[in-house]
Scaffold this active site. Sequence first.
Site, short mmCIF file in Angstrom:
data_model
loop_
_atom_site.label_atom_id
_atom_site.label_comp_id
_atom_site.label_asym_id
_atom_site.label_seq_id
_atom_site.Cartn_x
_atom_site.Cartn_y
_atom_site.Cartn_z
N HIS A 58 0.84 -1.20 0.00
CA HIS A 58 0.00 0.00 0.00
C HIS A 58 0.88 1.25 0.00
O HIS A 58 2.08 1.17 0.28
CB HIS A 58 -0.90 0.04 1.23
CG HIS A 58 -2.11 -0.84 1.10
ND1 HIS A 58 -2.11 -2.17 1.43
CD2 HIS A 58 -3.38 -0.56 0.66
CE1 HIS A 58 -3.31 -2.68 1.20
NE2 HIS A 58 -4.10 -1.72 0.73
N LYS A 94 -0.51 4.90 4.72
CA LYS A 94 -1.41 3.96 5.41
C LYS A 94 -0.98 3.79 6.87
O LYS A 94 0.19 3.55 7.16
CB LYS A 94 -1.43 2.62 4.68
CG LYS A 94 -2.48 1.69 5.22
CD LYS A 94 -2.77 0.57 4.24
CE LYS A 94 -3.84 -0.37 4.79
NZ LYS A 94 -5.11 0.30 5.08
N1 LIG Z 1 -12.54 -0.42 3.10
C1 LIG Z 1 -12.00 0.10 1.98
O1 LIG Z 1 -12.37 -0.27 0.85
C2 LIG Z 1 -10.94 1.17 2.09
C3 LIG Z 1 -10.37 1.73 0.95
C4 LIG Z 1 -9.45 2.78 1.12
C5 LIG Z 1 -9.12 3.23 2.40
N2 LIG Z 1 -9.68 2.62 3.48
C6 LIG Z 1 -9.46 3.09 4.85
O2 LIG Z 1 -10.23 4.27 5.02
C7 LIG Z 1 -9.60 5.13 5.97
C8 LIG Z 1 -9.44 6.52 5.36
O3 LIG Z 1 -8.61 6.46 4.22
P1 LIG Z 1 -8.22 7.80 3.41
O4 LIG Z 1 -7.30 7.33 2.35
O5 LIG Z 1 -9.42 8.59 3.05
O6 LIG Z 1 -7.39 8.59 4.55
P2 LIG Z 1 -7.12 10.16 4.63
O7 LIG Z 1 -6.01 10.31 5.62
O8 LIG Z 1 -6.95 10.76 3.28
O9 LIG Z 1 -8.46 10.75 5.25
C9 LIG Z 1 -8.87 10.56 6.58
C10 LIG Z 1 -9.69 11.77 6.97
O10 LIG Z 1 -10.28 11.53 8.25
C11 LIG Z 1 -10.26 12.77 8.95
N3 LIG Z 1 -10.46 12.53 10.38
C12 LIG Z 1 -9.53 12.15 11.31
N4 LIG Z 1 -10.13 12.07 12.52
C13 LIG Z 1 -11.43 12.39 12.34
C14 LIG Z 1 -12.54 12.47 13.21
N5 LIG Z 1 -12.43 12.25 14.52
N6 LIG Z 1 -13.74 12.80 12.68
C15 LIG Z 1 -13.87 13.08 11.38
N7 LIG Z 1 -12.84 13.03 10.50
C16 LIG Z 1 -11.65 12.67 10.98
C17 LIG Z 1 -8.92 13.36 8.58
O11 LIG Z 1 -8.87 14.76 8.86
C18 LIG Z 1 -8.85 13.05 7.09
O12 LIG Z 1 -9.44 14.07 6.30
C19 LIG Z 1 -8.30 4.42 6.35
O13 LIG Z 1 -8.52 3.66 7.54
C20 LIG Z 1 -8.04 3.48 5.19
O14 LIG Z 1 -7.28 2.35 5.57
C21 LIG Z 1 -10.59 1.61 3.35
#
Ligand SMILES: NC(=O)c1ccc[n+]([C@@H]2O[C@H](COP(=O)([O-])OP(=O)(O)OC[C@H]3O[C@@H](n4cnc5c(N)ncnc54)[C@H](O)[C@@H]3O)[C@@H](O)[C@H]2O)c1
Length: 238
Positions: free
Chosen positions: A135, A139
Amino acid sequence: MNIALIGYGKMGKEIEKIALERGHTISSKIDMNSQDTFDGEGFKKADVAIEFTIPDAAYGNFINCFERNMPVVSGTTGWLDKIEEIKDYCENKGQTFFYASNFSVGVNVFFEINKKLAQLMNGVDGYDVTMDETHHIHKLDSPSGTAITIAEGIIENLDSKNEWVEGVDAKDGQLHIEAYRRDEVPGIHTVKYDSDVDEIIIHHSAKSRKGFALGAVLAAEYAAKNKGYLGMSDLLKF
Ligand SMILES: NC(=O)c1ccc[n+]([C@@H]2O[C@H](COP(=O)([O-])OP(=O)(O)OC[C@H]3O[C@@H](n4cnc5c(N)ncnc54)[C@H](O)[C@@H]3O)[C@@H](O)[C@H]2O)c1
């Protein structure tokens, strides 16, 4: 349908694009320091919330939704120690929660192939199975939630493995997972059965985040109409 986005990072923004393309409205966007809140008008109007944040924030966000009877779709990984409490909210307190470690339709087909392959290999001597995942460098959790789901699919179906380990030499009964972090890779997962004479490899590589975002919006459409603890096998009717 009105959707509340919780987390407006890389995934939140990708989900917004797909949701708008599919004719939905984003009524609320809750992120760190955002003006929208769980008690705001936009959140109250929502039919469903989609949560993609960080491992430490996810559980608190789910509870905030449940306290307001809001169905939640979440893709955040790295919080699964709390899964039994979430299931309890769905089974005994009337809440709706849709979780997928990976929302990509292709990966969910891969999960099924992986289980079937493990069932076949269970009767075959001379092979050892290992896994790896790659990844992007941002991550936070390791191994990926997707890798854990794949590992569980193997452990449930292959008598020779009873737990997974990451990054250390596997002892008898352990399934080795190697996790790599490189550039902006959206997600690569490989399962390899190796013998003295050949190897069998199954491999999934995401080309972008678009497949995850589409799956999350399809899940939200499903969670708005169905109740309980839901997952991709319900949505895809496997
Ligand atoms: N299940 C899936 O298919 C899949 C796919 C991609 C990513 N993910 C997961 O999704 C999550 C997010 O990924 P991303 O790439 O968007 O990350 P990212 O870091 O780009 O975004 C995360 C966002 O969450 C916000 N955040 C942090 N704490 C918060 C809170 N208490 N309340 C509201 N917002 C808050 C941050 O400010 C940020 O904007 C990760 O855990 C990643 O592993 C899952």
